[in-house]
Design an enzyme around this catalytic site. Structure first.
Site, PDB file in Angstrom:
ATOM      1  N   GLY A 371       0.716  -1.213  -0.016  1.00 12.18           N
ATOM      2  CA  GLY A 371       0.052   0.051   0.110  1.00 12.18           C
ATOM      3  C   GLY A 371       0.771   1.352   0.019  1.00 12.18           C
ATOM      4  O   GLY A 371       0.800   2.253  -0.939  1.00 12.18           O
ATOM      5  N   LYS A 372       1.820   1.372   0.907  1.00  9.31           N
ATOM      6  CA  LYS A 372       2.739   2.491   1.153  1.00  9.31           C
ATOM      7  C   LYS A 372       3.565   2.613  -0.252  1.00  9.31           C
ATOM      8  O   LYS A 372       4.167   3.646  -0.592  1.00  9.31           O
ATOM      9  CB  LYS A 372       3.250   2.743   2.561  1.00  9.31           C
ATOM     10  CG  LYS A 372       2.071   2.633   3.527  1.00  9.31           C
ATOM     11  CD  LYS A 372       2.654   3.054   4.887  1.00  9.31           C
ATOM     12  CE  LYS A 372       1.296   3.018   5.873  1.00  9.31           C
ATOM     13  NZ  LYS A 372       0.947   1.655   6.234  1.00  9.31           N
ATOM     14  N   CYS A 489      -0.432   0.620  12.411  1.00  4.84           N
ATOM     15  CA  CYS A 489      -1.816   1.005  12.249  1.00  4.84           C
ATOM     16  C   CYS A 489      -2.582   0.541  13.590  1.00  4.84           C
ATOM     17  O   CYS A 489      -3.619   0.005  13.463  1.00  4.84           O
ATOM     18  CB  CYS A 489      -2.422   0.073  10.987  1.00  4.84           C
ATOM     19  SG  CYS A 489      -2.099  -1.459  11.008  1.00  4.84           S
TER      20      CYS A 489
HETATM   21  C1  LIG Z   1       1.864  -3.836   8.584  1.00  2.00           C
HETATM   22  S1  LIG Z   1       2.392  -4.948   7.390  1.00  2.00           S
HETATM   23  C2  LIG Z   1       3.041  -3.831   6.172  1.00  2.00           C
HETATM   24  C3  LIG Z   1       2.108  -3.378   5.255  1.00  2.00           C
HETATM   25  C4  LIG Z   1       2.576  -2.625   4.043  1.00  2.00           C
HETATM   26  N1  LIG Z   1       3.597  -1.563   4.773  1.00  2.00           N
HETATM   27  C5  LIG Z   1       1.541  -1.839   3.522  1.00  2.00           C
HETATM   28  O1  LIG Z   1       1.441  -0.481   3.633  1.00  2.00           O
HETATM   29  O2  LIG Z   1       0.793  -2.331   2.438  1.00  2.00           O
HETATM   30  C6  LIG Z   1       3.856  -5.645   8.150  1.00  2.00           C
HETATM   31  C7  LIG Z   1       4.496  -6.370   7.237  1.00  2.00           C
HETATM   32  O3  LIG Z   1       5.662  -6.816   7.796  1.00  2.00           O
HETATM   33  C8  LIG Z   1       6.223  -7.940   7.307  1.00  2.00           C
HETATM   34  N2  LIG Z   1       7.348  -8.532   8.367  1.00  2.00           N
HETATM   35  C9  LIG Z   1       6.919  -9.151   9.683  1.00  2.00           C
HETATM   36  N3  LIG Z   1       8.134  -9.444  10.058  1.00  2.00           N
HETATM   37  C10 LIG Z   1       9.191  -9.219   9.195  1.00  2.00           C
HETATM   38  C11 LIG Z   1      10.802  -9.294   9.256  1.00  2.00           C
HETATM   39  N4  LIG Z   1      11.098  -9.651  10.341  1.00  2.00           N
HETATM   40  N5  LIG Z   1      11.181  -8.651   8.337  1.00  2.00           N
HETATM   41  C12 LIG Z   1      10.583  -8.289   7.257  1.00  2.00           C
HETATM   42  N6  LIG Z   1       9.301  -8.136   7.022  1.00  2.00           N
HETATM   43  C13 LIG Z   1       8.153  -8.413   8.210  1.00  2.00           C
HETATM   44  C14 LIG Z   1       4.984  -8.783   7.227  1.00  2.00           C
HETATM   45  O4  LIG Z   1       4.988  -9.997   6.389  1.00  2.00           O
HETATM   46  C15 LIG Z   1       3.932  -7.906   6.684  1.00  2.00           C
HETATM   47  O5  LIG Z   1       3.734  -7.777   5.367  1.00  2.00           O
END
Ligand SMILES: C[S@@+](CC[C@H](N)C(=O)[O-])C[C@H]1O[C@@H](n2cnc3c(N)ncnc32)[C@H](O)[C@@H]1O
Length: 580
Positions: A371-372, A489
């Site tokens: 999204g971002k 969020c």
């Molecule tokens: C809040 S979501 C991100 C949403 C995204 N920024 C958007 O705006 O669509 C958090 C993301 O962190 C990723 N994530 C979780 N642990 C992680 C890690 N250790 N390293 C990289 N990515 C990770 C998850 O797979 C998930 O896609």
């Protein structure tokens, strides 16, 4: 494949998500993954869910034409006596509660299970109904979302009208869903009670057994009488803090721990307003895809053509808000053709805080599903580079596909990696680093109807630990004098302000850059952070902090420098890590 650009969301739970395997569905006894904490502790529970025998003989009215679906469909019978919205809603609720499928109201073409939904209905209930028309679809969305949101309150009512608690606790899961739907329609949608009773009884009889129909009949009729005389079972909100929290949790249908936490941090009035917001029908925002050369004005004229009521965002160019009509937007293909993306303004404002400028090198550390990233990419105007890191390859694939659709793929490179490993390679430094951290998602409960029941208090501790680790990792990627933006969020201070305060203690080389320059004043906290509050702004809840790294960090931090820094060029990073 339908590509979705979801509103900002938390996906800590990704690693725990379960989906129903079709092979499991074909059996009579289904072993579902672990129940959510709430279903086992606050509601009935069962690890083995028994489904009814295939269609009862007298309920079949016709046979589906042989050419109209999968082989499975051909062999089964169509039941025209059961209302399709009720059958589909019951099955969807089962999938969400026991299968871990998300209840995003916009998910999978707005149908909840994609084109194969009737296949699920058939395999679960033993018969299929006629296909859903647009009105049914809207009703299913409303009923499924509402029934999930109000689950705790509905269970309270059902329990109050059962002979005893044992009767309720021993009900088959499908029977509970049928009752919840009926209770929701009568108490919250004000649907004509006796029509609801009739339809629910029919579904229970055909899908379960005649006795189940009788039980539904007895309980729903009692409810109808109480509703008519305006004497629904009351919920007491009195006693000490704990008892009040329990009462409020039932009345506003949230987990008790959330009520206690919000009362502690925001006071009882705000906690109630927050729960009321979470229970309301969510509104959505669309962002015109400027990456494709489109503007907010182009989006507005398409929406006018579609007669979709909308209003421009108060805060962001190229964003519009919709209260209704999303189904029309979907059907008109606006998302499929990359004309616009679904993005909450609260997430858009985080991008304003990053403030991407053409020519910059930016890394988005937890990027998927993008999204971002996509919004930032569109702001680069084809100049600069955006690296999108995520641990989840499937979600990164969605990001890439959407980036192609939105025609911003040229500035994006995806990196499938755990940020903690990636950052220890000390590969290169970036002008700007965005960490949109995995979080509880407590700011987006109005859109994610089921999330409140899937979160546990214990998760919060794990999340905080992960957020600290990821912040440390992300900070290694910032060039001296560069910027680190941390966002969530969530509205929870422990995931937001507290994480930043703890980070600054560990990293005195960073300082807070107040966000006043980037977002309207009413989103700026005393400490200079960004906070979107559903109660105050009528948007999803979100948080962001903008941190600057001191330009003289390397001088001031002898022994804490980055030994392998800049040993790779950005081009080398692309070759080494990228998977496209
Ligand atoms: C809040 S979501 C991100 C949403 C995204 N920024 C958007 O705006 O669509 C958090 C993301 O962190 C990723 N994530 C979780 N642990 C992680 C890690 N250790 N390293 C990289 N990515 C990770 C998850 O797979 C998930 O896609």
């Amino acid at each position: 494949m339908e590509i979705w650009n979801f509103p900002a969301c938390s996906f800590f739970s990704d690693h725990h998500t379960h989906t129903i395997m079709p092979s499991l569905l074909s059996g009579r006894i289904l072993h579902f993954p672990k129940l959510s904490a709430t279903s086992s502790s606050e509601s009935y529970s069962s690890k083995q869910v028994k489904f009814p025998k295939k269609i009862s003989q007298n309920s079949a009215t016709s046979v589906r034409p042989a050419d109209s679906g999968s082989p499975l469909r051909k062999t089964h019978k169509l039941n025209l006596e059961v209302s399709p919205h009720r059958a589909v809603s019951a099955v969807r609720l089962m999938r969400i509660e026991f299968g871990g499928a998300f209840a995003d109201l916009l998910n999978e073409q707005g149908k909840g299970s994609g084109d194969n939904e009737m296949g699920y209905v058939e395999r679960t209930l033993g018969f299929r109904t006629r296909d859903l028309d647009d009105r049914d679809l809207r009703l299913v969305t409303e009923v499924v979302g509402g029934t999930i949101r109000w689950r705790r309150y509905l269970d309270h009512l059902i329990l109050s009208l059962c002979h005893d608690e044992r009767t309720f606790r021993s009900m088959e899961p499908l029977l509970v869903q049928i009752l919840r739907i009926g209770f929701y329609e009568i108490t919250k949608l004000d649907m004509p009670p006796y029509a609801v009773v009739d339809e629910s009884v029919r579904l229970a009889k055909v899908a379960l057994r005649p006795g189940a129909g009788n039980l539904v009949n007895g309980i729903l009729r009692k409810l109808a009488v109480l509703k008519e005389s305006d004497s629904l079972p009351a919920v007491e909100v009195d006693g000490d803090d704990r008892q009040q929290a329990r009462g409020l949790a039932t009345l506003y249908s949230h987990p008790v721990w959330m009520v206690r936490r919000w009362t502690k941090y925001f006071g009882q009035d705000t906690a109630i307003k927050l729960m009321t917001w979470n229970n309301s029908y969510p509104s959505f925002s669309l962002r015109a895809n400027t990456g494709k050369g489109l503007t907010g004005a182009d989006l507005v004229s398409r929406l006018k053509m579609l007669k979709v009521p909308h209003e421009p965002s108060l805060y962001l160019d190229d964003f519009v808000r919709l209260k209704t009509g999303m189904q029309n937007v979907i059907q008109a293909g606006l998302l499929k053709e990359g004309f616009c993306a679904v993005q909450d303004e609260s997430a858009g404002l985080v991008v304003s805080i990053v403030d991407p400028q053409p020519g910059e090198n930016i890394i988005d550390c937890c990027a998927a599903p993008g999204g971002k990233t996509l919004f930032m990419a569109s702001r680069l105007n084809g100049q600069g580079k955006l690296f999108a890191v995520d641990i989840n390859e499937g979600r990164l694939r969605i990001l890439r596909e959407t980036a192609k659709l939105h025609q911003v793929i040229d500035v994006i490179s995806t990196i499938h990696s755990d940020l903690r490993t990636f950052s220890t390679d000390k590969v290169v430094e970036w002008d700007k680093v965005l960490l949109d951290a995995p979080c509880s998602g407590l700011g987006v409960l109005s859109k994610r109807a089921d999330l409140r029941w899937n979160r546990r208090l214990e998760d919060m501790e794990q999340l905080k630990h992960l957020q600290d680790e990821l912040l440390d990792s992300a900070s290694r990627l910032v060039k001296p004098g560069g910027v680190l933006i941390y966002s969530t969020c969530s509205i929870d201070p422990e995931e937001n302000e507290e994480r930043i305060e703890a980070f600054l203690l560990r990293h005195p080389e960073f300082y807070i850059d107040p966000v006043n320059k980037y977002v309207p004043e009413n989103f700026v906290t005393n400490r200079g952070f960004y906070m979107s509050n559903p109660v105050k702004h009528e948007l999803d809840g979100a948080f962001a902090a903008r941190l600057h790294e001191s330009p003289d960090r390397l001088l001031s931090q002898v022994g804490h420098s980055k030994p392998y820094m800049q040993q790779f060029s950005l081009q080398a990073i692309i070759i080494r890590y990228s998977n496209h």
